[in-house]
Design a protein around this motif. Sequence first.
Motif, PDB file in Angstrom:
ATOM      1  N   MET A 178       0.850  -1.175   0.000  1.00 19.99           N
ATOM      2  CA  MET A 178       0.000   0.000   0.000  1.00 19.99           C
ATOM      3  C   MET A 178       0.896   1.239   0.000  1.00 19.99           C
ATOM      4  N   ALA A 179       0.660   2.130  -0.923  1.00 17.97           N
ATOM      5  CA  ALA A 179       1.461   3.350  -1.046  1.00 17.97           C
ATOM      6  C   ALA A 179       1.039   4.378   0.012  1.00 17.97           C
ATOM      7  N   PHE A 180       2.009   5.163   0.439  1.00 21.61           N
ATOM      8  CA  PHE A 180       1.758   6.235   1.404  1.00 21.61           C
ATOM      9  C   PHE A 180       1.001   7.354   0.698  1.00 21.61           C
ATOM     10  N   ASP A 181      -0.128   7.769   1.228  1.00 22.88           N
ATOM     11  CA  ASP A 181      -0.982   8.792   0.615  1.00 22.88           C
ATOM     12  C   ASP A 181      -1.133   9.967   1.573  1.00 22.88           C
ATOM     13  N   GLU A 182      -0.282  10.975   1.403  1.00 21.69           N
ATOM     14  CA  GLU A 182      -0.295  12.151   2.280  1.00 21.69           C
ATOM     15  C   GLU A 182      -1.651  12.846   2.287  1.00 21.69           C
ATOM     16  N   PHE A 183      -2.292  12.950   1.136  1.00 24.25           N
ATOM     17  CA  PHE A 183      -3.577  13.636   1.051  1.00 24.25           C
ATOM     18  C   PHE A 183      -4.665  12.891   1.811  1.00 24.25           C
ATOM     19  N   LEU A 184      -4.654  11.564   1.732  1.00 25.02           N
ATOM     20  CA  LEU A 184      -5.619  10.760   2.476  1.00 25.02           C
ATOM     21  C   LEU A 184      -5.416  10.970   3.979  1.00 25.02           C
ATOM     22  N   LEU A 185      -4.170  10.928   4.429  1.00 27.77           N
ATOM     23  CA  LEU A 185      -3.896  11.116   5.851  1.00 27.77           C
ATOM     24  C   LEU A 185      -4.340  12.502   6.314  1.00 27.77           C
ATOM     25  N   LYS A 186      -3.973  13.524   5.571  1.00 32.13           N
ATOM     26  CA  LYS A 186      -4.349  14.892   5.966  1.00 32.13           C
ATOM     27  C   LYS A 186      -5.862  15.077   5.998  1.00 32.13           C
ATOM     28  N   ALA A 187      -6.580  14.388   5.102  1.00 30.48           N
ATOM     29  CA  ALA A 187      -8.042  14.486   5.081  1.00 30.48           C
ATOM     30  C   ALA A 187      -8.675  13.884   6.333  1.00 30.48           C
ATOM     31  N   HIS A 188      -7.933  13.056   7.058  1.00 32.58           N
ATOM     32  CA  HIS A 188      -8.435  12.414   8.274  1.00 32.58           C
ATOM     33  C   HIS A 188      -7.959  13.104   9.552  1.00 32.58           C
ATOM     34  N   ILE A 189      -7.472  14.338   9.444  1.00 35.07           N
ATOM     35  CA  ILE A 189      -6.980  15.074  10.611  1.00 35.07           C
ATOM     36  C   ILE A 189      -7.727  16.404  10.710  1.00 35.07           C
ATOM     37  N   PRO A 190      -8.868  16.408  11.385  1.00 39.47           N
ATOM     38  CA  PRO A 190      -9.616  17.666  11.524  1.00 39.47           C
ATOM     39  C   PRO A 190      -8.968  18.591  12.558  1.00 39.47           C
ATOM     40  N   ILE A 191      -9.313  19.859  12.463  1.00 36.44           N
ATOM     41  CA  ILE A 191      -8.884  20.846  13.457  1.00 36.44           C
ATOM     42  C   ILE A 191     -10.029  21.057  14.436  1.00 36.44           C
ATOM     43  N   ILE A 192      -9.724  20.974  15.721  1.00 32.99           N
ATOM     44  CA  ILE A 192     -10.692  21.269  16.774  1.00 32.99           C
ATOM     45  C   ILE A 192     -10.272  22.612  17.365  1.00 32.99           C
ATOM     46  N   GLN A 193     -11.099  23.629  17.189  1.00 28.68           N
ATOM     47  CA  GLN A 193     -10.783  24.969  17.663  1.00 28.68           C
ATOM     48  C   GLN A 193     -10.931  25.055  19.185  1.00 28.68           C
ATOM     49  N   ASP A 194     -10.012  25.806  19.799  1.00 27.84           N
ATOM     50  CA  ASP A 194     -10.075  26.133  21.232  1.00 27.84           C
ATOM     51  C   ASP A 194     -10.095  24.899  22.135  1.00 27.84           C
ATOM     52  N   TRP A 195      -9.295  23.890  21.767  1.00 26.16           N
ATOM     53  CA  TRP A 195      -9.194  22.706  22.616  1.00 26.16           C
ATOM     54  C   TRP A 195      -7.735  22.313  22.735  1.00 26.16           C
ATOM     55  N   PRO A 196      -7.249  22.016  23.871  1.00 28.16           N
ATOM     56  CA  PRO A 196      -7.889  21.890  25.180  1.00 28.16           C
ATOM     57  C   PRO A 196      -8.066  23.216  25.931  1.00 28.16           C
ATOM     58  N   VAL A 197      -7.513  24.288  25.395  1.00 31.06           N
ATOM     59  CA  VAL A 197      -7.691  25.613  26.000  1.00 31.06           C
ATOM     60  C   VAL A 197      -7.992  26.610  24.894  1.00 31.06           C
ATOM     61  N   PRO A 198      -8.640  27.733  25.231  1.00 39.45           N
ATOM     62  CA  PRO A 198      -8.927  28.746  24.208  1.00 39.45           C
ATOM     63  C   PRO A 198      -7.657  29.204  23.495  1.00 39.45           C
ATOM     64  N   GLY A 199      -7.786  29.399  22.181  1.00 43.84           N
ATOM     65  CA  GLY A 199      -6.670  29.868  21.376  1.00 43.84           C
ATOM     66  C   GLY A 199      -5.867  28.766  20.714  1.00 43.84           C
ATOM     67  N   PRO A 210      -9.225  10.148  14.118  1.00 43.48           N
ATOM     68  CA  PRO A 210      -9.819   9.549  12.912  1.00 43.48           C
ATOM     69  C   PRO A 210      -8.825   8.706  12.101  1.00 43.48           C
ATOM     70  N   LEU A 211      -7.529   8.991  12.216  1.00 42.83           N
ATOM     71  CA  LEU A 211      -6.534   8.176  11.518  1.00 42.83           C
ATOM     72  C   LEU A 211      -6.560   6.730  11.998  1.00 42.83           C
ATOM     73  N   PHE A 212      -6.843   6.533  13.271  1.00 35.92           N
ATOM     74  CA  PHE A 212      -6.834   5.192  13.844  1.00 35.92           C
ATOM     75  C   PHE A 212      -8.189   4.504  13.744  1.00 35.92           C
ATOM     76  N   ARG A 213      -9.232   5.262  13.421  1.00 37.10           N
ATOM     77  CA  ARG A 213     -10.539   4.641  13.160  1.00 37.10           C
ATOM     78  C   ARG A 213     -10.601   4.061  11.759  1.00 37.10           C
ATOM     79  N   ASN A 214      -9.695   4.496  10.894  1.00 38.41           N
ATOM     80  CA  ASN A 214      -9.667   4.031   9.519  1.00 38.41           C
ATOM     81  C   ASN A 214      -8.502   3.045   9.373  1.00 38.41           C
ATOM     82  N   PRO A 215      -8.778   1.777   9.143  1.00 40.22           N
ATOM     83  CA  PRO A 215      -7.699   0.795   9.040  1.00 40.22           C
ATOM     84  C   PRO A 215      -6.682   1.133   7.941  1.00 40.22           C
ATOM     85  N   GLN A 216      -7.122   1.737   6.845  1.00 38.26           N
ATOM     86  CA  GLN A 216      -6.205   2.058   5.756  1.00 38.26           C
ATOM     87  C   GLN A 216      -5.189   3.124   6.183  1.00 38.26           C
ATOM     88  N   THR A 217      -5.627   4.176   6.843  1.00 35.49           N
ATOM     89  CA  THR A 217      -4.683   5.222   7.261  1.00 35.49           C
ATOM     90  C   THR A 217      -3.803   4.733   8.413  1.00 35.49           C
TER      91      THR A 217
END
Length: 179
Positions: free
Chosen positions: A1-22, A30-37
């Motif tokens: 299986m080839a390394f797919d940077e775009f697939l990995l980045k698509a599975h990394i959301p940004i959570i704003q203001d966590w764990p502290v504001p700013g 989500p990377l670990f919920r997907n067996p392929q990533t």
Amino acid sequence: MAFDEFLLKAHIPIIQDWPVPGIKFRDITPLFRNPQTARQITDALVLRYMNSGITHIGALEARGFLLGSNLAYALNLPLLLIRKAGKLPGKVDRIDYQYEYSQGQLEIQQGSISRGDNVLLIDDLLATGQTLLAAAQLIHRQGGDVQEAATIIDLSNLGGRERLVEANIPVYSLLAFDD
């Protein structure tokens, strides 16, 4: 299986203001919920380190444990748990350190490694580098050498890579974000 940077980045959301504001938190779960990533991450790291001379995997609590246990198993190497204070039984070496938005303590059990052991430090993310620097100091106290620090993500704008390189610790990251 080839390394797919775009697939990995698509599975990394940004959570704003966590764990502290700013703080803009990059969530790797989500990377670990997907067996392929998850497999791509593990396979890429195994290929990098399979003939590297590393003798131990030093995994940082908590998300580094996900990577560390996979690598230790695949490479047939001992796994060192580098934990937050008060989580390990027996005698420990402890270090205080400052990181992005707080301060903390890390511990490793005394006698975990020997002089001349070559340790790969593994964590999910490199930000300011303070946690990995603290872990490296614990390894050095026990006589070990840090061969490299590896992460899934490098937040390159926070200067962690530069701090580690200044401390003579090579760095490898699968992905980089500059935000």
